[in-house]
Each structure stands twice: as C-alpha cells, then as structure tokens.
Design a protein around this motif. Structure first.
Motif, short mmCIF file in Angstrom:
data_model
loop_
_atom_site.label_atom_id
_atom_site.label_comp_id
_atom_site.label_asym_id
_atom_site.label_seq_id
_atom_site.Cartn_x
_atom_site.Cartn_y
_atom_site.Cartn_z
N ASP A 56 -48.88 -10.82 -31.49
CA ASP A 56 -48.41 -11.77 -30.46
C ASP A 56 -46.92 -12.08 -30.64
O ASP A 56 -46.50 -13.24 -30.62
CB ASP A 56 -49.22 -13.07 -30.49
N ALA A 57 -46.13 -11.05 -30.82
CA ALA A 57 -44.71 -11.20 -31.15
C ALA A 57 -43.93 -12.00 -30.10
O ALA A 57 -43.15 -12.88 -30.46
CB ALA A 57 -44.07 -9.84 -31.34
N SER A 58 -44.13 -11.72 -28.83
CA SER A 58 -43.35 -12.43 -27.80
C SER A 58 -43.67 -13.92 -27.81
O SER A 58 -42.78 -14.76 -27.69
CB SER A 58 -43.59 -11.84 -26.42
N ARG A 59 -44.93 -14.27 -27.98
CA ARG A 59 -45.32 -15.69 -28.03
C ARG A 59 -44.74 -16.36 -29.28
O ARG A 59 -44.20 -17.46 -29.21
CB ARG A 59 -46.84 -15.83 -28.03
N ARG A 60 -44.83 -15.69 -30.41
CA ARG A 60 -44.33 -16.27 -31.66
C ARG A 60 -42.83 -16.55 -31.62
O ARG A 60 -42.37 -17.53 -32.18
CB ARG A 60 -44.61 -15.35 -32.84
N ASP A 67 -37.96 -8.42 -23.87
CA ASP A 67 -36.91 -8.72 -24.84
C ASP A 67 -37.27 -8.24 -26.24
O ASP A 67 -36.40 -7.83 -27.00
CB ASP A 67 -36.63 -10.23 -24.86
N VAL A 68 -38.55 -8.29 -26.61
CA VAL A 68 -38.97 -7.83 -27.92
C VAL A 68 -38.66 -6.33 -28.07
O VAL A 68 -38.30 -5.86 -29.15
CB VAL A 68 -40.47 -8.10 -28.17
N GLN A 69 -38.74 -5.60 -26.97
CA GLN A 69 -38.41 -4.16 -27.00
C GLN A 69 -36.95 -3.92 -27.38
O GLN A 69 -36.59 -2.85 -27.82
CB GLN A 69 -38.68 -3.52 -25.64
N LYS A 70 -36.10 -4.92 -27.20
CA LYS A 70 -34.66 -4.79 -27.47
C LYS A 70 -34.27 -5.36 -28.84
O LYS A 70 -33.15 -5.76 -29.06
CB LYS A 70 -33.86 -5.52 -26.38
N ARG A 102 -34.02 -15.57 -32.64
CA ARG A 102 -35.25 -16.36 -32.54
C ARG A 102 -35.90 -16.41 -33.91
O ARG A 102 -35.91 -15.42 -34.64
CB ARG A 102 -36.22 -15.75 -31.54
N GLU A 103 -36.48 -17.56 -34.26
CA GLU A 103 -37.12 -17.73 -35.55
C GLU A 103 -38.57 -18.16 -35.38
O GLU A 103 -38.93 -18.81 -34.40
CB GLU A 103 -36.39 -18.79 -36.38
#
Length: 125
Positions: A56-60, A67-70, A102-103
C-alpha cells in the motif's frame, strides 16, 4: 548500540495494480525477511538490510500511484531495541518539475529478538 550506514545502488520496481513498491540493493545474497506492519525487510547474509517491500505504498506516503512510479530514491532508518523495531522511510518522487519528499513510519514488537542497534539504508534508483 551498534550503527551501520550504507548507501547502495539498487533497483526499484512498482506493482501498480497491487500498490507494492520494491527496492533492493545489488550484490548481497538473501537470507530472510521480517514483516514490520506491512513493510517487509529483506535481510542479507551479512545481516544488513538488502531490500524493502512496501505494501500500500501510495496510501502510506500520501501520493498517487502514478507518483510512486517516479521514485528517485528511498531512505530507510531502522532502530532496534530489545522491545521494539522502528522504521522511518523517506521516499523522493519526481512531481512535475520538482522533487517531492514523503515520509512514513511504523513500529512493531521485537518478537524475533533481533540484536539492538540502528541501520540506515539509502537505495538510489
């Protein structure tokens, strides 16, 4: 408390459909894995962190899947005490013409009785 810092060239991969982000370093053989509240740490034969899977990377990280792809890099800070394992992750993604940081963080009980210490890992994509 021992401390180990490493910066490794690595590879990243993102499973868009399942929203799972993978980051792994090269040249270290896999030994075992630890699940810390949906963030899976891969441990190498030298007992260093060699890879990370973030469910769940985008939510975290509070960004869109696109954006996670970048992702440009991922920094992982791990603190292990006799009672707990704490992770702080910082992801850098490219958003239009600027870098976005992002953290996120998680902790769990040290039920595996890992030795106390801290480690930092920077994976540069």
């Amino acid at each position: 408390m021992s401390e180990r810092k490493s910066k490794r060239d690595g590879s990243t991969d993102y499973d868009y459909q399942n929203d799972s982000f993978f980051a792994y370093s090269k040249g270290v053989k896999y030994k075992s894995s630890i699940d810390v509240d949906g963030i899976i740490l891969d441990i190498g034969e030298d007992n260093s962190i060699m890879g990370v899977e973030i469910i769940d990377a985008s939510r975290r990280f509070g960004v869109k899947k696109f954006d996670v792809q970048k992702c440009q890099n991922l920094n992982v800070n791990i603190d292990i005490s006799p009672k707990t394992i704490e992770l702080k992750l910082t992801m850098s993604v490219q958003k239009r013409n600027h870098k976005l940081l992002r953290e996120t963080g998680v902790s769990t009980l040290n039920s595996m009785n890992l030795p106390a210490g801290s480690e930092s890992l920077a994976i540069v994509a």
